[in-house]
Scaffold this motif. Structure first.
Motif, mmCIF file in Angstrom:
data_model
loop_
_atom_site.group_PDB
_atom_site.id
_atom_site.type_symbol
_atom_site.label_atom_id
_atom_site.label_comp_id
_atom_site.label_asym_id
_atom_site.label_seq_id
_atom_site.Cartn_x
_atom_site.Cartn_y
_atom_site.Cartn_z
ATOM 1 N N ARG B 166 -30.961 22.495 -39.683
ATOM 2 C CA ARG B 166 -31.073 21.055 -39.892
ATOM 3 C C ARG B 166 -31.777 20.394 -38.716
ATOM 4 O O ARG B 166 -32.487 19.408 -38.867
ATOM 5 N N MET B 167 -31.577 20.940 -37.525
ATOM 6 C CA MET B 167 -32.105 20.298 -36.331
ATOM 7 C C MET B 167 -33.482 20.801 -35.942
ATOM 8 O O MET B 167 -34.123 20.224 -35.082
ATOM 9 N N GLU B 168 -33.928 21.913 -36.521
ATOM 10 C CA GLU B 168 -35.143 22.542 -35.979
ATOM 11 C C GLU B 168 -36.381 21.711 -36.323
ATOM 12 O O GLU B 168 -36.376 20.904 -37.258
ATOM 13 N N GLY B 169 -37.429 21.923 -35.568
ATOM 14 C CA GLY B 169 -38.681 21.210 -35.799
ATOM 15 C C GLY B 169 -38.564 19.748 -35.439
ATOM 16 O O GLY B 169 -37.791 19.360 -34.580
ATOM 17 N N THR B 170 -39.319 18.943 -36.161
ATOM 18 C CA THR B 170 -39.328 17.512 -35.860
ATOM 19 C C THR B 170 -38.331 16.765 -36.716
ATOM 20 O O THR B 170 -38.437 15.577 -36.904
ATOM 21 N N ARG B 171 -37.356 17.529 -37.262
ATOM 22 C CA ARG B 171 -36.569 16.947 -38.350
ATOM 23 C C ARG B 171 -35.695 15.809 -37.912
ATOM 24 O O ARG B 171 -35.617 14.795 -38.561
ATOM 25 N N MET B 172 -35.002 15.999 -36.821
ATOM 26 C CA MET B 172 -34.082 14.954 -36.401
ATOM 27 C C MET B 172 -34.656 14.258 -35.178
ATOM 28 O O MET B 172 -35.049 14.897 -34.224
ATOM 29 N N GLU B 173 -34.671 12.970 -35.222
ATOM 30 C CA GLU B 173 -35.077 12.229 -34.042
ATOM 31 C C GLU B 173 -33.839 11.908 -33.240
ATOM 32 O O GLU B 173 -32.816 11.503 -33.788
ATOM 33 N N ARG B 174 -33.965 12.065 -31.934
ATOM 34 C CA ARG B 174 -32.825 11.777 -31.072
ATOM 35 C C ARG B 174 -32.970 10.345 -30.593
ATOM 36 O O ARG B 174 -34.004 9.958 -30.084
ATOM 37 N N ALA B 175 -31.922 9.594 -30.789
ATOM 38 C CA ALA B 175 -31.980 8.209 -30.336
ATOM 39 C C ALA B 175 -32.091 8.172 -28.818
ATOM 40 O O ALA B 175 -31.489 8.991 -28.125
ATOM 41 N N ALA B 176 -32.867 7.241 -28.300
ATOM 42 C CA ALA B 176 -33.168 7.222 -26.878
ATOM 43 C C ALA B 176 -31.918 7.060 -26.022
ATOM 44 O O ALA B 176 -31.813 7.628 -24.940
ATOM 45 N N VAL B 177 -30.932 6.320 -26.547
ATOM 46 C CA VAL B 177 -29.747 6.065 -25.740
ATOM 47 C C VAL B 177 -28.887 7.311 -25.568
ATOM 48 O O VAL B 177 -28.111 7.401 -24.621
ATOM 49 N N LEU B 178 -29.038 8.293 -26.468
ATOM 50 C CA LEU B 178 -28.129 9.430 -26.441
ATOM 51 C C LEU B 178 -28.341 10.302 -25.219
ATOM 52 O O LEU B 178 -27.413 10.896 -24.704
ATOM 53 N N GLY B 179 -29.575 10.411 -24.748
ATOM 54 C CA GLY B 179 -29.864 11.304 -23.637
ATOM 55 C C GLY B 179 -29.369 10.780 -22.304
ATOM 56 O O GLY B 179 -29.103 11.546 -21.387
ATOM 57 N N LYS B 180 -29.234 9.478 -22.209
ATOM 58 C CA LYS B 180 -28.900 8.883 -20.910
ATOM 59 C C LYS B 180 -27.452 9.157 -20.529
ATOM 60 O O LYS B 180 -26.578 9.250 -21.385
ATOM 61 N N LYS B 181 -27.271 9.243 -19.234
ATOM 62 C CA LYS B 181 -25.900 9.389 -18.747
ATOM 63 C C LYS B 181 -25.276 8.008 -18.658
ATOM 64 O O LYS B 181 -25.930 7.051 -18.277
ATOM 65 N N ARG B 182 -24.021 7.953 -18.986
ATOM 66 C CA ARG B 182 -23.365 6.663 -18.916
ATOM 67 C C ARG B 182 -23.047 6.340 -17.461
ATOM 68 O O ARG B 182 -22.606 7.216 -16.709
ATOM 69 N N LYS B 183 -23.269 5.134 -17.092
ATOM 70 C CA LYS B 183 -22.963 4.758 -15.705
ATOM 71 C C LYS B 183 -21.461 4.560 -15.555
ATOM 72 O O LYS B 183 -20.798 4.099 -16.487
ATOM 73 N N PRO B 184 -20.943 4.896 -14.392
ATOM 74 C CA PRO B 184 -19.511 4.630 -14.166
ATOM 75 C C PRO B 184 -19.226 3.145 -14.270
ATOM 76 O O PRO B 184 -20.064 2.329 -13.896
ATOM 77 N N GLN B 185 -18.056 2.827 -14.755
ATOM 78 C CA GLN B 185 -17.730 1.433 -15.034
ATOM 79 C C GLN B 185 -17.830 0.548 -13.796
ATOM 80 O O GLN B 185 -18.221 -0.593 -13.857
ATOM 81 N N GLY B 186 -17.463 1.100 -12.635
ATOM 82 C CA GLY B 186 -17.376 0.295 -11.435
ATOM 83 C C GLY B 186 -18.694 -0.289 -10.992
ATOM 84 O O GLY B 186 -18.744 -1.370 -10.413
ATOM 85 N N GLU B 187 -19.796 0.456 -11.268
ATOM 86 C CA GLU B 187 -21.079 0.006 -10.751
ATOM 87 C C GLU B 187 -21.656 -1.161 -11.529
ATOM 88 O O GLU B 187 -22.599 -1.795 -11.078
#
Lengths: 211, 188
Positions: B166-187
């Protein structure tokens, strides 16, 4: 061809199922003039610009790749139809809605190669994913009812890919249950331990989903 | 029930069981580590592989004691919660050995105990095999017997193969926000 990749389990890989799905028929609207194609599987065409013609999916994709046609998505791939199916799917927790046998693969192929021909591709895709998830959940909850007396499982309207995913598991689970529900193993226990008849009333097959 | 060419079946027969010799046996002291001469005395308790114990039982040369993993304590544990019992560390071929022991012992409840165990653990295996993470080895596998592992892997592998397709090739686009690391709440 079955099980070329894994002879022990005799299953198809996802790619093999996809290959089988390419034989399904689909409508295209060519934009070139071309004579009838004579193939082993049949004759297709003649192709005239703007005149819809029915061809196998593999031919449609080959023509689409060369920008020689526009693929008409099948009826069931419209937003209205899919919304309806999803609703029915959710409302009937014990049965599957009729969808084309290869719906997972066909939609996947169309999204790959003919994305611009689909109206509302994002919505259609998420609807299809939802439908698949709901159906798979039903399969799982149905499988939970397997027990020693199940000798066969009936799944109506299940699609090729869905069957393919659960096949190895079902086969092995049924084998295990068959082995352990053997009369030789249980018989001695039945007469002295518990009064319920353990292996006497065998049901030949259990309907996982009623019709 | 068992196939001559079934490897799992062969390996199950290697599991040791404790037997009680009904007769004295000369010249086989190698079987009994505690014997001083080359003989096994009558009434000696020896651990033997299942295939040998089976044969001795059929010749009425030995009794077979039920292994500890089929005793009442384990059965109670199994009744409490079948899904949590660690079978692997007790006997990797729990079901195979169990099935072979049914005709060799006079415990009539063994067969139904095995079926009960399988039924109780089956649901757990079903859920976890289809939802397990793709990369890491799931924790549940550490307590499954060999037979259950095969079942578990069958479900897991076919699901993994499907997800890969299901994931191979260009089939699924990854949303840009998913790759980012979440910042710690304090900052923030």
């Amino acid at each position: 061809m079955a099980g070329q990749s894994n002879p022990q389990l005799s299953i198809f890989t996802a790619a093999e199922v996809e290959f089988l799905a390419e034989d399904e028929q689909i409508d295209i609207v060519p934009n070139v003039r071309m004579d009838t194609l004579h193939m082993i599987c049949g004759d297709y065409g003649p192709f005239r610009p703007q005149i819809p013609v029915r061809v196998p999916l593999w031919l449609a994709i080959a023509l689409k790749k060369r920008s020689k046609c526009r693929i008409q998505p099948p009826d069931w791939m419209s937003v209205e139809k899919l919304t309806q199916v999803l609703e029915d799917e959710r409302e009937a927790p014990r049965e599957f809605q009729p969808l084309p046998f290869h719906y997972v693969e066909i939609s996947r192929l169309l999204f790959d190669h003919a994305r611009d021909d689909i109206t509302d591709p994002y919505l259609v895709r998420s609807l299809l994913e939802d439908i698949r998830d709901v159906r798979f959940h039903k399969v799982e909850s149905g499988l939970e009812t397997l027990s020693g007396k199940t000798h066969a499982v009936k799944l109506k309207n299940l699609a090729a890919m869905e069957v393919n995913i659960v096949r190895p598991f079902i086969v092995r689970a049924l084998q295990c249950f068959y082995k352990h529900d053997n009369e030789d193993l249980i018989k001695q226990a039945a007469n002295e331990l518990d009064s319920q008849p353990v292996a006497s009333d065998r049901v030949p097959r259990r309907t996982l989903r009623p019709r | 029930m068992s196939s001559y060419y079934d490897l799992e079946d062969l390996l199950a027969e290697e599991e040791p069981v404790s037997v009680l010799f009904r007769v004295a046996a000369d010249g086989v002291g190698i079987l009994d580590p505690s014997s001083e001469d080359n003989n096994v005395e009558q009434g000696a308790k020896v651990d033997l592989p299942l295939w040998l114990a089976q044969d001795l039982f059929q010749r009425q040369a030995a009794f077979i004691n039920l292994p500890s993993y089929f005793n009442q304590r384990v059965r109670k544990e199994m009744q409490a919660d079948p899904g949590c019992v660690d079978i692997r560390s007790r006997c990797p071929y729990f079901y195979g050995v169990g099935c072979k022991l049914v005709p060799l012992t006079n415990d009539a409840t063994l067969g139904s105990f095995l079926l009960y165990t399988l039924r109780g653990r089956y649901k757990d295996i079903l859920c976890k095999s289809h939802s397990a993470a793709v990369s890491s080895t799931p924790k549940v596998m550490q307590i499954l017997s060999r037979e259950e592992t095969i079942l578990f892997q069958a479900g897991r592998e076919s699901m993994t193969a499907f997800k890969k397709w299901r994931m191979e090739g260009t089939r699924m686009e990854r949303a840009a926000v998913l790759g980012k690391k979440r910042k710690p709440q304090g900052e923030l």
